[in-house]
Design a protein around this motif. Structure first.
Motif, PDB file in Angstrom:
ATOM      1  N   HIS A  76       0.840  -1.197   0.000  1.00 32.97           N
ATOM      2  CA  HIS A  76       0.000   0.000   0.000  1.00 32.97           C
ATOM      3  C   HIS A  76       0.875   1.246   0.000  1.00 32.97           C
ATOM      4  CE1 HIS A  76      -3.046   2.956   0.850  1.00 32.97           C
ATOM      5  NE2 HIS A  76      -2.349   3.367   1.894  1.00 32.97           N
ATOM      6  N   GLU A  77       0.575   2.146  -0.916  1.00 26.83           N
ATOM      7  CA  GLU A  77       1.205   3.465  -0.959  1.00 26.83           C
ATOM      8  C   GLU A  77       0.094   4.490  -1.122  1.00 26.83           C
ATOM      9  OE1 GLU A  77       5.271   3.435  -3.205  1.00 26.83           O
ATOM     10  OE2 GLU A  77       3.967   1.970  -4.187  1.00 26.83           O
ATOM     11  N   GLY A  78       0.110   5.501  -0.282  1.00 26.01           N
ATOM     12  CA  GLY A  78      -0.944   6.498  -0.342  1.00 26.01           C
ATOM     13  C   GLY A  78      -1.233   7.059   1.033  1.00 26.01           C
ATOM     14  N   LEU A  79      -2.506   7.304   1.327  1.00 24.20           N
ATOM     15  CA  LEU A  79      -2.926   7.857   2.601  1.00 24.20           C
ATOM     16  C   LEU A  79      -3.137   6.723   3.591  1.00 24.20           C
ATOM     17  CD1 LEU A  79      -4.036   9.656   0.092  1.00 24.20           C
ATOM     18  CD2 LEU A  79      -5.311  10.860   1.853  1.00 24.20           C
ATOM     19  N   VAL A  80      -2.672   6.926   4.805  1.00 20.79           N
ATOM     20  CA  VAL A  80      -2.745   5.868   5.808  1.00 20.79           C
ATOM     21  C   VAL A  80      -2.915   6.493   7.177  1.00 20.79           C
ATOM     22  CG1 VAL A  80      -0.236   5.792   6.134  1.00 20.79           C
ATOM     23  CG2 VAL A  80      -1.610   3.767   6.662  1.00 20.79           C
ATOM     24  N   GLY A  81      -3.594   5.789   8.059  1.00 21.70           N
ATOM     25  CA  GLY A  81      -3.751   6.258   9.422  1.00 21.70           C
ATOM     26  C   GLY A  81      -4.297   5.164  10.305  1.00 21.70           C
ATOM     27  N   VAL A  82      -4.126   5.321  11.607  1.00 23.51           N
ATOM     28  CA  VAL A  82      -4.690   4.393  12.578  1.00 23.51           C
ATOM     29  C   VAL A  82      -5.492   5.207  13.579  1.00 23.51           C
ATOM     30  CG1 VAL A  82      -4.190   2.749  14.425  1.00 23.51           C
ATOM     31  CG2 VAL A  82      -2.867   2.682  12.309  1.00 23.51           C
ATOM     32  N   PHE A  83      -6.775   4.850  13.724  1.00 21.34           N
ATOM     33  CA  PHE A  83      -7.680   5.565  14.611  1.00 21.34           C
ATOM     34  C   PHE A  83      -8.419   4.547  15.465  1.00 21.34           C
ATOM     35  CE2 PHE A  83      -7.427   7.558  10.423  1.00 21.34           C
ATOM     36  CZ  PHE A  83      -6.795   8.749  10.749  1.00 21.34           C
ATOM     37  N   GLY A  84      -8.267   4.667  16.784  1.00 21.74           N
ATOM     38  CA  GLY A  84      -8.886   3.697  17.668  1.00 21.74           C
ATOM     39  C   GLY A  84      -8.376   2.291  17.448  1.00 21.74           C
ATOM     40  N   GLY A  85      -7.118   2.176  17.029  1.00 23.53           N
ATOM     41  CA  GLY A  85      -6.526   0.870  16.777  1.00 23.53           C
ATOM     42  C   GLY A  85      -6.846   0.290  15.420  1.00 23.53           C
ATOM     43  N   ARG A  86      -7.655   0.968  14.635  1.00 23.18           N
ATOM     44  CA  ARG A  86      -8.078   0.446  13.333  1.00 23.18           C
ATOM     45  C   ARG A  86      -7.304   1.116  12.204  1.00 23.18           C
ATOM     46  NH1 ARG A  86     -14.306   0.273  10.990  1.00 23.18           N
ATOM     47  NH2 ARG A  86     -13.802  -0.771   9.016  1.00 23.18           N
ATOM     48  N   LEU A  87      -6.734   0.298  11.350  1.00 27.55           N
ATOM     49  CA  LEU A  87      -5.962   0.795  10.212  1.00 27.55           C
ATOM     50  C   LEU A  87      -6.908   1.260   9.107  1.00 27.55           C
ATOM     51  CD1 LEU A  87      -3.212   1.102   8.678  1.00 27.55           C
ATOM     52  CD2 LEU A  87      -3.565  -1.253   7.880  1.00 27.55           C
ATOM     53  N   LEU A 147       1.535  12.898  10.650  1.00 31.05           N
ATOM     54  CA  LEU A 147       1.149  13.813  11.714  1.00 31.05           C
ATOM     55  C   LEU A 147       0.728  13.003  12.930  1.00 31.05           C
ATOM     56  CD1 LEU A 147      -1.036  16.290   9.626  1.00 31.05           C
ATOM     57  CD2 LEU A 147       1.285  16.698  10.453  1.00 31.05           C
ATOM     58  N   ILE A 148       1.293  13.338  14.089  1.00 29.60           N
ATOM     59  CA  ILE A 148       0.985  12.615  15.324  1.00 29.60           C
ATOM     60  C   ILE A 148       0.586  13.643  16.380  1.00 29.60           C
ATOM     61  CG2 ILE A 148       1.810  10.947  17.023  1.00 29.60           C
ATOM     62  CD1 ILE A 148       4.052  10.217  15.026  1.00 29.60           C
ATOM     63  N   PRO A 149      -0.693  13.924  16.513  1.00 36.11           N
ATOM     64  CA  PRO A 149      -1.114  14.890  17.530  1.00 36.11           C
ATOM     65  C   PRO A 149      -0.988  14.318  18.936  1.00 36.11           C
ATOM     66  CG  PRO A 149      -3.022  13.925  16.456  1.00 36.11           C
ATOM     67  CD  PRO A 149      -1.817  13.392  15.733  1.00 36.11           C
ATOM     68  N   ASP A 150      -1.220  15.161  19.918  1.00 34.06           N
ATOM     69  CA  ASP A 150      -1.227  14.725  21.320  1.00 34.06           C
ATOM     70  C   ASP A 150      -2.238  13.590  21.466  1.00 34.06           C
ATOM     71  OD1 ASP A 150      -1.530  14.383  24.044  1.00 34.06           O
ATOM     72  OD2 ASP A 150      -1.405  16.516  24.506  1.00 34.06           O
ATOM     73  N   GLN A 151      -1.765  12.434  21.939  1.00 30.86           N
ATOM     74  CA  GLN A 151      -2.632  11.258  22.007  1.00 30.86           C
ATOM     75  C   GLN A 151      -3.679  11.333  23.111  1.00 30.86           C
ATOM     76  OE1 GLN A 151      -2.213   8.476  19.531  1.00 30.86           O
ATOM     77  NE2 GLN A 151      -1.515  10.480  18.814  1.00 30.86           N
ATOM     78  N   GLY A 194     -15.065  16.830  -1.557  1.00 28.66           N
ATOM     79  CA  GLY A 194     -13.689  17.254  -1.305  1.00 28.66           C
ATOM     80  C   GLY A 194     -12.980  16.495  -0.219  1.00 28.66           C
ATOM     81  N   ALA A 195     -13.729  15.909   0.730  1.00 24.70           N
ATOM     82  CA  ALA A 195     -13.116  15.150   1.819  1.00 24.70           C
ATOM     83  C   ALA A 195     -13.284  13.664   1.550  1.00 24.70           C
ATOM     84  CB  ALA A 195     -13.743  15.520   3.152  1.00 24.70           C
ATOM     85  N   SER A 196     -12.186  12.936   1.542  1.00 26.83           N
ATOM     86  CA  SER A 196     -12.269  11.496   1.282  1.00 26.83           C
ATOM     87  C   SER A 196     -12.433  10.684   2.552  1.00 26.83           C
ATOM     88  CB  SER A 196     -11.013  11.027   0.534  1.00 26.83           C
ATOM     89  OG  SER A 196      -9.859  11.158   1.351  1.00 26.83           O
ATOM     90  N   PHE A 197     -12.116  11.297   3.710  1.00 27.97           N
ATOM     91  CA  PHE A 197     -12.224  10.568   4.970  1.00 27.97           C
ATOM     92  C   PHE A 197     -12.203  11.562   6.119  1.00 27.97           C
ATOM     93  CE2 PHE A 197     -10.037   8.730   8.680  1.00 27.97           C
ATOM     94  CZ  PHE A 197     -10.869   7.652   8.962  1.00 27.97           C
ATOM     95  N   THR A 198     -13.012  11.302   7.151  1.00 30.78           N
ATOM     96  CA  THR A 198     -12.997  12.127   8.363  1.00 30.78           C
ATOM     97  C   THR A 198     -13.064  11.213   9.576  1.00 30.78           C
ATOM     98  OG1 THR A 198     -15.411  12.358   8.333  1.00 30.78           O
ATOM     99  CG2 THR A 198     -14.132  14.096   7.257  1.00 30.78           C
ATOM    100  N   HIS A 199     -12.448  11.665  10.650  1.00 26.51           N
ATOM    101  CA  HIS A 199     -12.493  10.914  11.905  1.00 26.51           C
ATOM    102  C   HIS A 199     -12.328  11.885  13.061  1.00 26.51           C
ATOM    103  CE1 HIS A 199     -11.787   7.805  14.934  1.00 26.51           C
ATOM    104  NE2 HIS A 199     -10.814   8.578  15.376  1.00 26.51           N
ATOM    105  N   GLU A 200     -13.136  11.693  14.102  1.00 28.38           N
ATOM    106  CA  GLU A 200     -13.012  12.465  15.334  1.00 28.38           C
ATOM    107  C   GLU A 200     -12.885  11.498  16.498  1.00 28.38           C
ATOM    108  OE1 GLU A 200     -15.886  15.500  15.992  1.00 28.38           O
ATOM    109  OE2 GLU A 200     -15.899  16.166  13.899  1.00 28.38           O
ATOM    110  N   GLY A 201     -11.917  11.760  17.338  1.00 31.54           N
ATOM    111  CA  GLY A 201     -11.720  10.896  18.491  1.00 31.54           C
ATOM    112  C   GLY A 201     -10.410  11.216  19.185  1.00 31.54           C
ATOM    113  N   ARG A 202     -10.115  10.460  20.199  1.00 31.36           N
ATOM    114  CA  ARG A 202      -8.898  10.691  20.979  1.00 31.36           C
ATOM    115  C   ARG A 202      -7.714   9.984  20.319  1.00 31.36           C
ATOM    116  NH1 ARG A 202      -8.539  12.704  25.981  1.00 31.36           N
ATOM    117  NH2 ARG A 202     -10.787  12.452  26.237  1.00 31.36           N
ATOM    118  N   GLY A 203      -6.616  10.715  20.157  1.00 33.79           N
ATOM    119  CA  GLY A 203      -5.393  10.132  19.623  1.00 33.79           C
ATOM    120  C   GLY A 203      -5.466   9.844  18.141  1.00 33.79           C
ATOM    121  N   GLY A 204      -4.657   8.884  17.719  1.00 32.72           N
ATOM    122  CA  GLY A 204      -4.579   8.525  16.312  1.00 32.72           C
ATOM    123  C   GLY A 204      -3.430   9.220  15.606  1.00 32.72           C
ATOM    124  N   TRP A 205      -3.163   8.795  14.405  1.00 31.20           N
ATOM    125  CA  TRP A 205      -2.144   9.415  13.566  1.00 31.20           C
ATOM    126  C   TRP A 205      -2.501   9.183  12.110  1.00 31.20           C
ATOM    127  CZ3 TRP A 205       0.576   6.655   9.930  1.00 31.20           C
ATOM    128  CH2 TRP A 205       0.540   5.265  10.042  1.00 31.20           C
TER     129      TRP A 205
END
Length: 592
Positions: free
Chosen positions: A228-239, A279-283, A256-267
């Motif tokens: 896989h090459e492209g956009l990637v992230g893990v949110f709530g433990g889910r790839l 990007l790794i915000p404050d977890q 215009g938006a291909s994906f959105t997520h709101e929650g604690r932590g993630g990258w």
């Protein structure tokens, strides 16, 4: 006879699929890569003529809807408007126009195995065709505060950023609010970002800190289904993964938006084969991630951004938002250390371990340890193969014994065929009785192949996706185990100065190195030890397979071909020893 025809048809279809895949998929990818390398070379010549501090100043689009980008700045920015990055693993600069981290080059990694090769550049300056950068800022909540515009010219506390030498960028809106971005870097690829707002005014202000990664072009990819090459992230433990094409398609469907997520932590970030920008915000804080694909000038731009939540700052107070930026090589153990230190869940999933994680990750650990211990990853592959052979020895031993008995039973089987050639049912009955009497399972010979498939795939995955295997030499002409054997018999091993692979359609098959030939020979020798198929057509088809696999594996990483060849040699030795032992125990005579 029907089963034989089906087998032959299946083999023919498989070969046809490989041929079509090579012509319609791999060849266009290679041509695109050649064009890309030519473009990179042309850009390098242009950049060589420019001052090191020069950079194009395309307008910075806002990561937050409703805030318009500003007009373009002049085509070049003086070196005085850049902060130099100087660390053990990274060299580059930060553009003070917009406070943009857009110049990150890796000291330890070259484009080719040549030690003097051009270094790999992860982040690219704005305005260049391959612009790729990170930026941090604020959005205003209400009209009581003026935040830095996307192309604001920032002041700096220092001109060089390095480990233990952080730099603070600051901008004053002359209305009582001072905005600061404190940037630090470790010895490797991790930037620490602190966004501070100091309110010296008389009124309370409200802002929303953000960070973003932006890619102004669609980068070329390997195009292999296993990567896989492209956009990637893990949110709530889910790839979550999106290719550039799927992200564009989703963005068109969702405005215009291909994906959105709101929650604690993630990258989240952009993953290349060996490199990662993330990007790794404050977890510990609530974060809103958005993946966008805006169309500008008819071309897609790719952006990953996060909002760190509303911050209200009263008079005389300040607020700080902390996050991190990773921009570098996907070194497995380094990413593991970052994940542990920052308590980031699933950061190692930036490396595409695939569905066989339970095999690929242990395989990597074993190969990495052996490679570090022996100083040669090729030797590590040889030792690792011995370990696998020992692990599967009992099963393989049983299988090879059955195959050896089957070979000794060949004369009796031929007698039964001649005796019952007009009675298929009786022939089947007598053959099953023979198998039962001699305690032979006719399908057990397939066991080593079945066992080898997941092992082969997992090892292929490790060699293909882990940077530790990139540019790892073996001996002789193999200087990169992750690349195909560079020798080619169609050029007489380099004596003829031409590249036959550029020939349309047939070109991809006109690269055949020494190691694939050795692999084909070992495969042929191993096949000679197996029971000969009773049908003449089957015999010819199976004799063709080593030839087919020789050309097919010529396009695979050399490390994988070395593994396959060495594994074949070990199998030949094991099978030969078992055959000698079984030959001393002749089968019982056929009952009439």
């Amino acid at each position: 006879m029907v089963d034989q025809k089906r087998l032959i048809l299946a083999i023919a279809i498989s070969i046809a699929i490989l041929f079509v895949f090579e012509v319609l998929w791999n060849q266009p990818i290679r041509e695109a890569e050649r064009a890309r390398q030519a473009e990179i070379a042309a850009l390098a010549e242009i950049e060589a003529e420019q001052a090191r501090g020069a950079t194009a100043g395309a307008p910075l689009a806002s990561p937050v809807p409703g805030v318009a980008p500003t007009a373009p700045r002049p085509a070049t920015t003086p070196a005085s408007l850049r902060v130099r990055i100087d660390s053990p693993d990274v060299v580059g600069s930060i553009n003070l126009v917009g406070a943009v981290i857009d110049d990150v080059t890796l000291r330890r990694f070259g484009v080719t195995p040549d030690p003097d090769s051009e270094r790999v550049r992860v982040l690219e300056r704005r305005g260049n065709p391959e612009a790729y950068y990170a930026q941090f800022g604020w959005s205003a909540i209400g009209s009581d505060v003026q935040v830095p515009p996307p192309d604001a010219v920032w002041q700096t506390s220092a001109t060089v950023l390095g480990p233990g030498r952080p730099v603070t960028l600051f901008w004053d809106n002359e209305r009582g609010q001072r905005f600061e971005i404190a940037i630090g870097i470790d010895d490797h690829f991790l930037f620490t970002i602190e966004q501070r707002v100091i309110n010296s005014g008389a009124a309370t202000v409200t802002v929303n800190p953000w960070g973003r990664l932006r890619r102004e072009h669609t980068p070329p990819t390997e195009g292999f289904f296993i990567l896989h090459e492209g956009l990637v992230g893990v949110f709530g433990g889910r790839l979550t993964e999106q290719s550039y094409t799927s992200a564009k398609d989703e963005a068109e469907k969702q405005g215009g938006a291909s994906f959105t997520h709101e929650g604690r932590g993630g990258w989240a970030g952009f993953t290349d084969k060996y490199w990662l920008g993330a990007l790794i915000p404050d977890q510990g804080q609530e974060t809103a991630f958005t993946w966008r694909v805006p169309m500008e000038g008819g071309q897609p731009r790719y952006q990953i951004d996060f909002l760190a939540g509303t911050k209200t700052i009263g008079p005389g107070l300040q607020t700080t938002t902390r996050s991190h930026l990773f921009a570098g090589a996907k070194e497995v153990h380094l990413i593991d250390r970052y994940a542990a230190a920052l308590r980031v869940e699933g950061l190692d999933k930036a490396i595409d371990w695939g569905w066989f994680y339970f095999l690929t990750r242990p395989f990597f650990e074993a190969l990495h340890w052996l490679g570090e211990t022996t100083g040669n990853y090729g030797v590590a592959i040889l030792i690792f193969t011995l370990f696998l052979k020992a692990l599967f020895f009992p099963l393989a031993n049983k299988s090879y014994k059955a195959m050896s008995k089957m070979k000794l039973l060949a004369p009796q089987m031929q007698e039964l065929k001649e005796k019952h050639k007009d009675d298929a049912a009786k022939l089947q009955q007598e053959m099953m009785a023979l198998y039962k009497r001699e305690k032979v399972n006719p399908v057990s010979g397939c066991l080593p192949i079945i066992l080898q498939i997941p092992v082969f795939f997992a090892l292929y995955k490790v060699l293909f996706v882990t940077i530790e295997m990139r540019h790892a030499p073996f001996f002789g002409w193999i200087q990169d185990l992750s690349a195909k054997d560079p020798t080619n018999i169609f050029t007489l091993l380099g004596l003829i100065p031409w590249d036959p692979t550029v020939i349309p359609i047939l070109g991809p098959f006109l690269h055949l190195g020494i190691w694939p030939i050795l692999m084909g020979i070992t495969m042929y020798l191993q096949q000679k030890l197996n029971p000969t198929p009773p049908d003449p057509v089957q015999q010819k088809v199976f004799m063709l397979l080593p030839f087919v696999f020789t050309f097919m594996l010529a396009q695979f990483p050399a490390g994988l071909v070395i593994y396959w060849s060495w594994n074949n040699l070990l199998s030949i030795a094991q099978q030969w020893a078992i055959m000698r032992k079984v030959a001393q125990q002749p089968p019982a005579p056929t009952k009439t």
